[in-house]
Design an enzyme around this catalytic site. Sequence first.
Site, PDB file in Angstrom:
ATOM      1  CD1 TRP A  68      -2.974   1.527   0.291  1.00 55.98           C
ATOM      2  CD2 TRP A  68      -1.780   2.485   1.901  1.00 55.98           C
ATOM      3  NE1 TRP A  68      -3.668   2.843   0.651  1.00 55.98           N
ATOM      4  CE2 TRP A  68      -2.709   3.413   1.480  1.00 55.98           C
ATOM      5  CE3 TRP A  68      -0.760   2.796   2.854  1.00 55.98           C
ATOM      6  CZ2 TRP A  68      -2.756   4.443   2.172  1.00 55.98           C
ATOM      7  CZ3 TRP A  68      -0.902   4.152   3.371  1.00 55.98           C
ATOM      8  CH2 TRP A  68      -1.953   5.105   3.120  1.00 55.98           C
ATOM      9  CG  ASP A  69       3.529   4.280   2.109  1.00 56.99           C
ATOM     10  OD1 ASP A  69       3.132   5.191   1.194  1.00 56.99           O
ATOM     11  OD2 ASP A  69       4.076   4.763   3.012  1.00 56.99           O
TER      12      ASP A  69
END
Length: 303
Positions: A198-199
């Site tokens: 996600w990051d």
Amino acid sequence: MIDVPYDLGANLRAHGGAEGAEFADALPGLAGRFLGEWGLRPDGAAMYGMCALVLPVVREADGRGAALKLQRVDAETAGEPVALRVWGAADAGTVALLEHDGATGAMLLERLDDQRPLAGVADDRAAVRVLAASLARLVRVPAPPGMRRLEDVVARMLEEAPGAVALLEDADERRLLRDCAAAVREVAGEPGDRLLHWDLHYDNILAGRAQDGRAGQWVVLDPKPLAGDPGFELFPALDNRFDASEVPWRFDLLTGELGLDRERARAWTLGRVLQNALWGLRGGERRTAPDHAEIARRLLGRN
């Protein structure tokens, strides 16, 4: 006694409210506790991000360098140790988890070379290729049970979007974000089941160290994991080290390396633009971040 960096304490208080302030005040004692319980001694200056304190340490028992990571347990961080174990078992190129305390979220991690982030690679395209290869290894792994789910994140976004987007000052931006919402609505019924980071941006990939047999390897750290479609992973690689003219090339490379359907990946990336805009609107912003809006325009063919 461990001194909490001023900026970290300020971030925790500003964004975490009373719980953040309480955690900031507890950090010196928490660090002292795990230095003792896990037999560690400090080995360098403390590092930190928006919400985590990372202490370089050495294990007294074997002299191995490691990193003690302390952060609040919340919806974004709760799955991190589980994800690292799952990825570790699959040899997916993530930082090794050596110890974990479930009650506090404290983790002892493999020590990487913090002086060699992927962000330090001067050649943008070379850096994107490394990131794409790292993502491809991560997303081939199915998400374990209990991980937070993209379908829940998207449901909340789509419920919030109509009222929030109406607050934007610029009519073109309102139209752009409504188109982003329409695109993600088309794929929301098939949210996927891969384990997502996600990051994954260029500062979340560091060089490994010879001590752990990883010299010359790029290693992924600091996930905010969830279960979902790999298309939701592409946005940071487009936004960080932003270059509008490179967006199409990066998108093509990423979708090719991960073997993604381009239209689905486009929709999920537009979903990330929408997500970031909603966060800004909650914080009082009334304009979309220019880079984010440009990514959406490029993916929609409006440049």
